[in-house]
Structure formats: structure tokens, C-alpha cells
Design an enzyme around this catalytic site. Structure first.
Site, PDB file in Angstrom:
ATOM      1  N   LYS A 221       1.206   4.268   7.328  1.00 52.20           N
ATOM      2  CA  LYS A 221       0.445   5.139   6.432  1.00 52.20           C
ATOM      3  C   LYS A 221       0.904   6.589   6.600  1.00 52.20           C
ATOM      4  O   LYS A 221       1.514   6.963   7.597  1.00 52.20           O
ATOM      5  CB  LYS A 221      -1.058   5.070   6.742  1.00 52.20           C
ATOM      6  CG  LYS A 221      -1.711   3.720   6.459  1.00 52.20           C
ATOM      7  CD  LYS A 221      -1.830   3.440   4.987  1.00 52.20           C
ATOM      8  CE  LYS A 221      -2.535   2.120   4.727  1.00 52.20           C
ATOM      9  NZ  LYS A 221      -1.695   0.968   5.140  1.00 52.20           N
TER      10      LYS A 221
ATOM     11  N   SER B 146       0.809  -1.221   0.000  1.00 52.26           N
ATOM     12  CA  SER B 146       0.000   0.000   0.000  1.00 52.26           C
ATOM     13  C   SER B 146       0.841   1.269   0.000  1.00 52.26           C
ATOM     14  O   SER B 146       0.317   2.354  -0.200  1.00 52.26           O
ATOM     15  CB  SER B 146      -0.946   0.027   1.205  1.00 52.26           C
ATOM     16  OG  SER B 146      -0.262   0.421   2.366  1.00 52.26           O
TER      17      SER B 146
END
Length: 201
Positions: free
Chosen positions: A159, A121
């Protein structure tokens, strides 16, 4: 240190061999004289390259004084390896009693630890599956920093963070994935990304 030019290696070797002969960190003028160089501008470029390589550092209180770094780029420090972290869906970072050698220039002076990335990701930030990342332990971050976030007290994920008064948004760096939004009390920051290592075999 085959990444250094011959001149850079000569300067570094000279500093290693003669540093204790200087009563204070040498200036560029003193180094020029000691090395028999006529151009301070040329020396400045070589010194800057050594600073960029993490081998020497400028003195804060002496504008032009320099010294060897506490650890050279080739030396490493063992940092705790705390397991695996998802760069996809959150998974638990499993604590393990293990240390990993990390070059000095890849971590900060604050407490740091190492995690291994699972998932893709964050690939658009150049963070790939299998990479080892160095995290500075911290419970706060600025918006836009890449963080280790603990979600609901159990699952850690890597993230880019965006913090708003009523929500926290964790942004992936993969166009095929959507941001994840949580209430502020669901997300606990455990650190920020400060370094990265990768093996090619």
C-alpha cells in the site's frame, strides 16, 4: 541489445573493447576524438541514452567522465523470492527458498527481495495481479511511498503509506477500495517498492 540505436551500440561496443586503454574514465571530448565525431552535443545525447538504459554511468568525481556500469541492463542478479503479497486484503508473505533473476537497473544497492502481487488494490498505480515487485528492505519510509507493511505481526500488504502521530493509514490505488487505518504499533514497514516486472504470457 536491440533497443539501442546503431550509434549507441557503436559507442557501447567501443567502450567495452577499449576501456582499459584509458588511464581514467574518458570524457566526452576524449570519446569524440576517439570515435572521430565532430559534434560533442550529439555524442552527449547518445551517452545520456546509454546512461538512461543503465549501461554506463557518470563518474561522481569527474563531471564528464563515464564508465561502464558494473552490470549492463542485460545482466541480472538473483534476488530472493519471498512469496506472495496481497494488493487487496492483507495475506501472509510466505518465505520460499528461491531466487529470481532481476535486471540490475530494477533494484538498488541495498538488500532487496522479490514478491508476487495478488489482487487489484494497486491497479491505479499500474501494479497488477501477477506482477513481480522488487522491494528494498527497509524499516522506515517517507509518507507517500509504496511499502510492504506487516500488519499485526503476521499479514503483509502492499500500500501507499501515510504516517501520522496517532495512526498509520495504508492507501490502496483503487477507487472501489477504502484506506485502512491502524495504530502505529500495529504496522511494521518491511520495505519500499523500487522495481516491477511483468510477463505478458
Amino acid at each position: 541489445m536491440d533497443h539501442l540505436t546503431r550509434r549507441q551500440q557503436e559507442i557501447y561496443d567501443y567502450l567495452q573493447a577499449n576501456l582499459d586503454k584509458f588511464p581514467h574514465p574518458p570524457t566526452l571530448d576524449e570519446l569524440c576524438s576517439a570515435l572521430g565525431l565532430s559534434s560533442k552535443g550529439s555524442l552527449h545525447k547518445q551517452i545520456q541514452a546509454l546512461i538512461d538504459a543503465g549501461l554506463i554511468e557518470p563518474m561522481n568525481n569527474r563531471r564528464r567522465g563515464i564508465r561502464l556500469s558494473g552490470q549492463s541492463q542485460d545482466e541480472a542478479q538473483g534476488l530472493p523470492f519471498l512469496g506472495y503479497i496481497a494488493a487487496g486484503q492483507p495475506i501472509e508473505a510466505i518465505e520460499q527458498q528461491e531466487t529470481i533473476e532481476v535486471p540490475d537497473y530494477l533494484h538498488t544497492n541495498r538488500p532487496c527481495y522479490v514478491l508476487q502481487v495478488k489482487g487489484d488494490s494497486m491497479i491505479e498505480e499500474g501494479i497488477l495481479d501477477g506482477d513481480q515487485i522488487i522491494i528494498e528492505q527497509r524499516d522506515h519510509a517517507r509518507n507517500g511511498e509504496i511499502v510492504v507493511a506487516l500488519v499485526d505481526g503476521s499479514d503483509a500488504t502492499l500500500k501507499r503509506i501515510e504516517q501520522k502521530p496517532d495512526r498509520v493509514i495504508l492507501h490502496p490505488a483503487n477507487a472501489s477500495m477504502s484506506p485502512m487505518t491502524y495504530a502505529p504499533d500495529q504496522v511494521q514497514i518491511q520495505g519500499i517498492l523500487v522495481g516491477q516486472m511483468r510477463r505478458y504470457h
